[in-house]
Scaffold this active site. Structure first.
Site, PDB file in Angstrom:
ATOM      1  N   ASP A 252       0.884  -1.164   0.000  1.00 40.63           N
ATOM      2  CA  ASP A 252       0.000   0.000   0.000  1.00 40.63           C
ATOM      3  C   ASP A 252       0.927   1.219   0.000  1.00 40.63           C
ATOM      4  OD1 ASP A 252      -2.065   1.769   0.025  1.00 40.63           O
ATOM      5  OD2 ASP A 252      -3.142   0.845   1.692  1.00 40.63           O
TER       6      ASP A 252
HETATM    7  C1  BGC Z   1      -4.967   3.299  -0.060  1.00 42.95           C
HETATM    8  C2  BGC Z   1      -5.006   2.292  -1.198  1.00 42.95           C
HETATM    9  C3  BGC Z   1      -4.780   3.003  -2.505  1.00 42.95           C
HETATM   10  C4  BGC Z   1      -3.456   3.732  -2.435  1.00 42.95           C
HETATM   11  C5  BGC Z   1      -3.127   4.479  -3.705  1.00 42.95           C
HETATM   12  C6  BGC Z   1      -3.729   4.163  -0.090  1.00 42.95           C
HETATM   13  O1  BGC Z   1      -3.833   5.214   0.824  1.00 42.95           O
HETATM   14  O2  BGC Z   1      -5.043   2.625   1.178  1.00 42.95           O
HETATM   15  O3  BGC Z   1      -6.236   1.615  -1.207  1.00 42.95           O
HETATM   16  O4  BGC Z   1      -4.813   2.080  -3.557  1.00 42.95           O
HETATM   17  O5  BGC Z   1      -3.497   4.690  -1.379  1.00 42.95           O
HETATM   18  O6  BGC Z   1      -3.964   5.567  -3.854  1.00 42.95           O
END
Ligand code: BGC
Length: 802
Positions: A252
């Site tokens: 993530d």
């Molecule tokens: C989120 C993810 C997301 C990523 C990219 C993170 O803060 O938890 O679900 O895909 O950001 O935007």
């Protein structure tokens, strides 16, 4: 399977004019250590690092959010949904898709998402999110499918297969035990292995085994103290060695704390860019001998395969766009599909007959009331008024990284007016954001206006819901209630009209207990995506017969929820104290009343269930996931006068297990569309795994032989038939040890009778047996109470375990 032995590429790289195809093994062999390390982190927010030099040409590819639509940012990248993005279809978020219980529909939504991903030159769509809804307060529940792993897994697999059928990838997230937003980047989810295996992991397992997502995204949080991004057990032993995952693991955004530990654990790609810092750490670790270069090769190979796998579809789409100048997807068709999906996920919670005044004898005072018809479906828009700002200004998706810039936006008020071909009276009643704007005289005027509009109408549609400021990625809700001014509006409208339909817009369960008696009909529209406004009107007018079912329980009170008291934790830890009893498993175990149970949802027609039967086909084992052990049959008939779809739910209970098991658990479901009077027999095959539990000591799936109860119904609380079956499974027996108890030894199939005789023949009086039942054998031996000493005990254990 070891880490080195894994997998095929997601798709074969092609070649031809304009193609950027390359041979993965050839490139890998040519790369320097520095170049391989550079592949393991992003170039920027959304792109993988390219390698371009003499003889090597690996392009960088874009990966981007998010689950229910593409969020491709044109400029100012961020992962919180702050910057603008290109227009894309905003399909309904997962809370709504989950309520469809319809894998075929999710497959079609996935295909459309895949087409938009490909058309925008994006290699991987960062979704779906399939975390379990542990608490209604999780600010991100709108991005997740269910409180149940079978629904999450079935629907998640269908969505992944749909997207990937278009030659682009998905990212199954957030792996794992990421069930809250509070402290999400640090908190340790403290959860026992059996609960992980039976509740929080099997959705992921099902999607991986069925659909092989190109990527899995690890979560931010720790699991039992170990960051998911550095968790070798999770990312390698479970995900790859046990489940056979073939793709790459991406972090993530910002989830990596120790890059070298993460590479060693099986985290291939770190996102976003680290500015070269962590690449250098990887190189230094290899040079220092603390990280094997072979591990770097494995991770680099996975990145190369993902990039190479995406190029055929992306290059073909680019060529087609250059040739035709078209956008690459059909905006109208995708909007229509978004509308279909939103209607399919709408849940008719309540639709009670409304008492109507009738004159029993001449004279105005002689009015009686008789049972009338339910308010829905509306015969027409005549006499209907709409109240509530959300009808005009829809709340149709959640905030954060999944926030899509829609290609268009329908609102319910315009959709109703268009369907009616006439003006429909409307009053806003409240302001939506920031929730409190409607205080003082303005609020009073809005309310008074709404009451007058309602008074003049025959039937009032009251649109209520959560403002965007209430639920979002990044923080959890503080309570389950609707804004107070909205409830006040409903009360005021109810004082002048008994004919009220409440339409809800919210991404996770809201309390209904305090106000729902004021409305004979309640429709849960969740967050409907860009076509949610017209979809709701389709349902209200009966153009679509509602067939959505709750994929999460609506409790009476927040305090009834199983995580209450253990959510969101403190001091960096959250204790999953309710264990397996998540969602309906908890309410059923406690026989607690709920507002609306898991699986619930009404239709404008009715269904009868007949002939529920279950037949044992073969002995069952926990390792058996492919062959049917038990076959379940039921015949469903549409007994009403309208075509409609029913969701038939199959629950399994294991009352004889040695360990505690939930009262019943969903193991299969099927949606069947029936004409009035039509009947269909449905068959469900249950595998050994569907009957199994995770043995916490043996650390594997076991099916204990004995009786199982198979219940079939229209919800977890509306079971229409049950059948008991006796399954030939394992005789699960724990080895006897010195610390095993007297009761365990007495129940042992081999030595049990002798232990009983010894104990009875020893110094223990009959009425003492209850007291020594829980004593370890070794203590009994030392006390001379059991008729055996330590040598005798050793002989006994050898015989038992031999
Ligand atoms: C989120 C993810 C997301 C990523 C990219 C993170 O803060 O938890 O679900 O895909 O950001 O935007």
């Amino acid at each position: 399977m070891t880490i080195e032995e894994t997998a095929e590429a997601p798709a074969a790289a092609g070649s031809g004019a304009g193609s950027r195809a390359f041979d993965v093994e050839h490139v890998l062999a040519a790369l320097t250590l520095e170049e391989k390390a550079s592949l393991l982190s992003g170039l920027d927010f959304w792109t993988t690092q390219p390698v371009a030099r003499d003889g090597v040409a690996v392009p960088g590819v874009m990966v981007t959010d998010g689950p229910h639509g593409l969020r491709k940012q044109a400029e100012s990248p961020d992962h919180l949904g702050l910057g603008t993005s290109v227009p894309a279809t905003c399909f309904p978020p997962a809370a709504t898709l989950g309520s469809t219980w319809d894998p075929a529909l999710l497959r079609r939504v996935g295909e459309a998402l895949g087409r938009e991903t490909r058309a925008n030159d994006v290699a991987v769509l960062l979704g779906p999110g399939i975390n379990i809804k542990r608490s209604p307060l999780n600010g991100r529940n709108f991005e997740y499918l269910s409180e149940d792993p079978v629904i999450s897994g079935e629907l998640g697999a269908a969505l992944v297969a749909g997207v990937q059928s278009q030659g682009v990838g998905t990212s199954l997230k957030h792996f794992a035990a990421n069930n809250q937003e509070a402290d999400r980047m640090r908190v340790s989810a403290d959860v026992d292995e059996r609960t992980l295996r039976e509740i929080y992991l099997p959705g992921f397992e099902r999607v991986v085994k069925r659909a092989q997502p190109w990527t899995v995204m690890c979560s931010y949080n720790r699991i039992n103290d170990v960051y998911a991004s550095q968790n070798h057990w999770l990312l390698t032993e479970v995900l790859r060695d046990e489940w056979g995952f073939e793709g790459l693991v991406v972090s993530d955004w910002g989830a990596v704390r120790d890059r070298v530990a993460a590479v060693a654990a099986g985290l291939d790609l770190e996102m976003p860019a680290s500015g070269g810092r962590t690449d250098a750490e990887v190189v230094a670790a290899v040079r220092a001998g603390t990280l094997d270069e072979a591990v770097v090769d494995v991770a680099a190979r996975r990145v190369l395969r993902m990039v190479a796998g995406s190029l055929p579809a992306l290059d073909a789409a680019a060529a087609a766009r250059a040739g035709s100048g078209a956008e690459g997807f059909d905006v109208d068709a995708h909007h229509a599909l978004a509308r279909e999906a939103a209607a399919a996920g709408t849940v008719l919670l309540k639709n009670e007959p409304v008492a109507e005044p009738v004159e029993t004898s001449p004279g105005l005072d002689n009015l009686d009331r008789r049972e009338g018809a339910p308010l829905l479906p509306l015969a027409s828009a005549e006499g209907v008024a709409v109240v509530g700002e959300l009808a005009r200004t829809p709340r149709y998706q959640g905030a954060g990284s999944s926030q899509v810039n829609p290609t268009r936006l329908d609102d319910a008020l315009s959709a109703l007016r268009a369907a009616a071909g006439t003006d429909v009276p409307f009053a806003a009643g409240y302001t939506v954001d920031g929730a409190d704007a409607g205080s003082g005289t303005d609020a009073a005027a809005l309310l008074a206006d709404a009451v007058e509009v309602a008074r003049a109408a025959e039937t009032v549609l009251v649109f209520l819901g959560l403002p965007a400021s209430y639920e979002s990625e990044g923080f959890d809700r503080a309570h389950m209630d609707l804004p107070a001014e909205q409830v006040a509006l409903l009360e005021a409208v109810a004082s002048v009209s008994p004919r009220i339909v409440v339409v809800l817009a919210n991404g996770s369960a809201v309390s209904v207990a305090s106000w729902q008696h004021l409305a004979p009909a309640v429709v849960e529209g969740w967050l409907g995506g860009q076509a949610g406004g017209s979809a709701i009107i389709d349902v209200l007018l009966g153009a679509v017969n509602p067939a959505g079912r709750l994929a999460e329980t609506i409790p009476l009170r927040l305090q009834d929820n199983p995580s209450y008291g253990n959510f969101p934790g403190e001091l960096g830890h959250v204790r999953y104290g309710e264990g397996l009893l998540v969602g309906y498993r908890w309410y059923d175990a406690r026989q607690a009343d709920v507002a609306y149970p898991f699986g619930h949802g009404l239709s404008y027609t009715t269904f009868a269930y007949d002939g529920v039967a279950a037949e044992v086909l073969r002995p069952a084992s926990g390792a058996d996931e492919d062959t049917a052990a038990v076959r379940v049959r039921v015949t469903v008939t549409n007994t009403g006068d309208r075509r409609g779809a029913e969701v038939v739910q199959v629950y399994v209970g294991d009352p004889e297990a040695q360990v505690q098991r939930p009262e019943r658990e969903l193991k299969a479901f099927g949606k069947v569309d029936l004409a009035p009077g039509e009947s269909r027999e449905l068959t469900f095959d249950l595998t050994g795994r569907d009957l199994a539990y995770w043995h916490p000591v043996l650390r594997r799936w076991v099916v204990e032989g004995g009786e199982f109860v198979i219940s079939v119904g229209a919800s977890s609380r509306d079971l229409r038939g049950a059948a008991g079956v006796v399954v030939d499974g394992e005789d699960v027996r724990m080895p006897l040890e010195p610390l095993s108890t007297v009761a365990e030894a007495m129940a042992h199939p081999v030595v049990g009778p002798r232990v009983q005789a010894l104990v009875h023949g020893g110094a223990v009086a009959e009425d003492m047996l209850g007291m020594i039942g829980d004593m370890p054998l070794t203590v009994v031996a030392d006390f001379g109470m059991g008729g055996f000493d330590r040598d005798g005990l050793a002989a006994l254990l050898a015989e038992a375990n031999g």
